[in-house]
Design an enzyme around this catalytic site. Sequence first.
Site, short mmCIF file in Angstrom:
data_model
loop_
_atom_site.label_atom_id
_atom_site.label_comp_id
_atom_site.label_asym_id
_atom_site.label_seq_id
_atom_site.Cartn_x
_atom_site.Cartn_y
_atom_site.Cartn_z
N ARG A 119 0.88 -1.18 0.00
CA ARG A 119 0.00 0.00 0.00
C ARG A 119 0.91 1.22 0.00
O ARG A 119 1.75 1.37 0.88
CB ARG A 119 -0.89 0.00 1.24
CG ARG A 119 -1.53 1.35 1.50
CD ARG A 119 -2.60 1.31 2.57
NE ARG A 119 -3.79 0.62 2.10
CZ ARG A 119 -4.99 0.71 2.69
NH1 ARG A 119 -5.14 1.44 3.78
NH2 ARG A 119 -6.03 0.07 2.20
N HIS A 147 -7.67 0.79 -5.99
CA HIS A 147 -7.84 -0.08 -4.82
C HIS A 147 -8.54 -1.36 -5.30
O HIS A 147 -9.72 -1.58 -5.02
CB HIS A 147 -8.66 0.65 -3.75
CG HIS A 147 -8.54 0.06 -2.37
ND1 HIS A 147 -7.75 -1.04 -2.09
CD2 HIS A 147 -9.12 0.42 -1.19
CE1 HIS A 147 -7.85 -1.32 -0.80
NE2 HIS A 147 -8.66 -0.46 -0.23
N GLN A 163 -10.36 -3.94 -2.85
CA GLN A 163 -11.63 -3.45 -2.32
C GLN A 163 -12.73 -3.57 -3.37
O GLN A 163 -13.82 -4.07 -3.09
CB GLN A 163 -11.48 -1.98 -1.90
CG GLN A 163 -12.75 -1.37 -1.35
CD GLN A 163 -13.16 -1.95 0.00
OE1 GLN A 163 -12.37 -1.95 0.93
NE2 GLN A 163 -14.38 -2.47 0.09
N ASP A 191 -17.31 7.31 -0.47
CA ASP A 191 -15.99 7.14 0.15
C ASP A 191 -15.62 8.50 0.75
O ASP A 191 -16.29 9.51 0.49
CB ASP A 191 -14.97 6.72 -0.94
CG ASP A 191 -13.58 6.45 -0.39
OD1 ASP A 191 -13.43 6.28 0.84
OD2 ASP A 191 -12.62 6.42 -1.20
N CYS A 228 -16.41 1.86 1.36
CA CYS A 228 -15.25 0.97 1.57
C CYS A 228 -14.73 1.04 2.99
O CYS A 228 -14.01 0.14 3.42
CB CYS A 228 -14.16 1.31 0.56
SG CYS A 228 -13.60 3.02 0.68
N ARG A 267 -13.66 -8.59 2.30
CA ARG A 267 -12.23 -8.39 1.99
C ARG A 267 -11.45 -9.66 2.33
O ARG A 267 -10.56 -10.07 1.59
CB ARG A 267 -11.67 -7.20 2.78
CG ARG A 267 -12.20 -5.84 2.37
CD ARG A 267 -11.71 -5.42 1.00
NE ARG A 267 -10.26 -5.37 0.91
CZ ARG A 267 -9.50 -4.36 1.33
NH1 ARG A 267 -10.06 -3.28 1.86
NH2 ARG A 267 -8.17 -4.38 1.20
#
Length: 310
Positions: free
Chosen positions: A108, A135, A138, A230, A270, A298
């Site tokens: 990340r 991402h 996700q 988000d 998310c 996830r």
Amino acid sequence: MAVQMKGKHILSIHDLTGEEVRQILDTAKIMKMKKLTGAPFQPLQGKTLGMIFQKSSTRTRISFEVAMWQLGGYALFLNPADLQLKRGETIADTARVLSRYLDGLMIRTHAHEEVTELAAHSTVPVINGLTDLFHPCQALADLLTIEEKKGSPAGLNLVYLGDGNNMAHSLMYGGAKVGMNVTICSPPGYLPDKDIIETARVEAAATGALINIEHEPAGAVKKADIIYTDVWTSMGREGEGAGRLETFAPYQVNSALLEKAPKEALVMHCLPAHRGEEITDAVIDGPQSIVFDQAENRLHLQKAILALVI
Ligand code: CP
Ligand code: NVA
């Protein structure tokens, strides 16, 4: 038909074929079922995953670590502040060295190019755990959640409200792969990247999906099956936070907006959520919200990716 994915990097959904996306989703369902029934499934015994985090994480870190453990392997959290990366060792050399010890790498970070650079020099699969641009883990978990709740995503309308950020990009790519229409409703000046919109549209043409850009929330949600939001300020952009609050205020997912959408519409985020900003308590804790199912998925989705690529 099963597709061989051993050694494959998972950097962006765009790099996956439609068959690979389908295989990841189907494998995730198997992982979830095995977990529910308690059936042992440990294909990664003796395997290790290194995890480099240049940004904070709750879900990604814990779900990858637990995923490796449940699959019989081991995950190492690598703090970049303690790696020689911090003292100038190149990403390429880091990739070459870590590949000699590890069976997979998750990263990340900020610039997406750092992940592509790592993958270019790694002989083990690299998984993108979020960059400024994408991402993918996700968005793939979101497709799994949508499929569980609504059936096939093909032909559904996902309406994303807010910042045209990494989530918006990965949702457009995800929708394009599975034939789901994706509308991004953002304030002017905060649209997704132009080239990514174009690429998603080209890909969407093959599955019949539409990628739309709108600016007016009430109109955008009218035919929504899924309303997605988000944070208004993604990690790394904290300096712009104050001005953003005002710009994004009309894009808040609140009860008044939900009334303008079909009553069967589901709400996704998310996480982490900034309650009272992009989403209200009443909505995130309300009956249409599926955000914690999303978070759970996830784990199952990443177990599928790990078992397929390592
Ligand atoms: N959704 C997500 O990636 O959460 P974390 O930042 O907590 O990993
Ligand atoms: N867009 C958010 C997602 C966090 C999971 C960020 O990049 O901070």
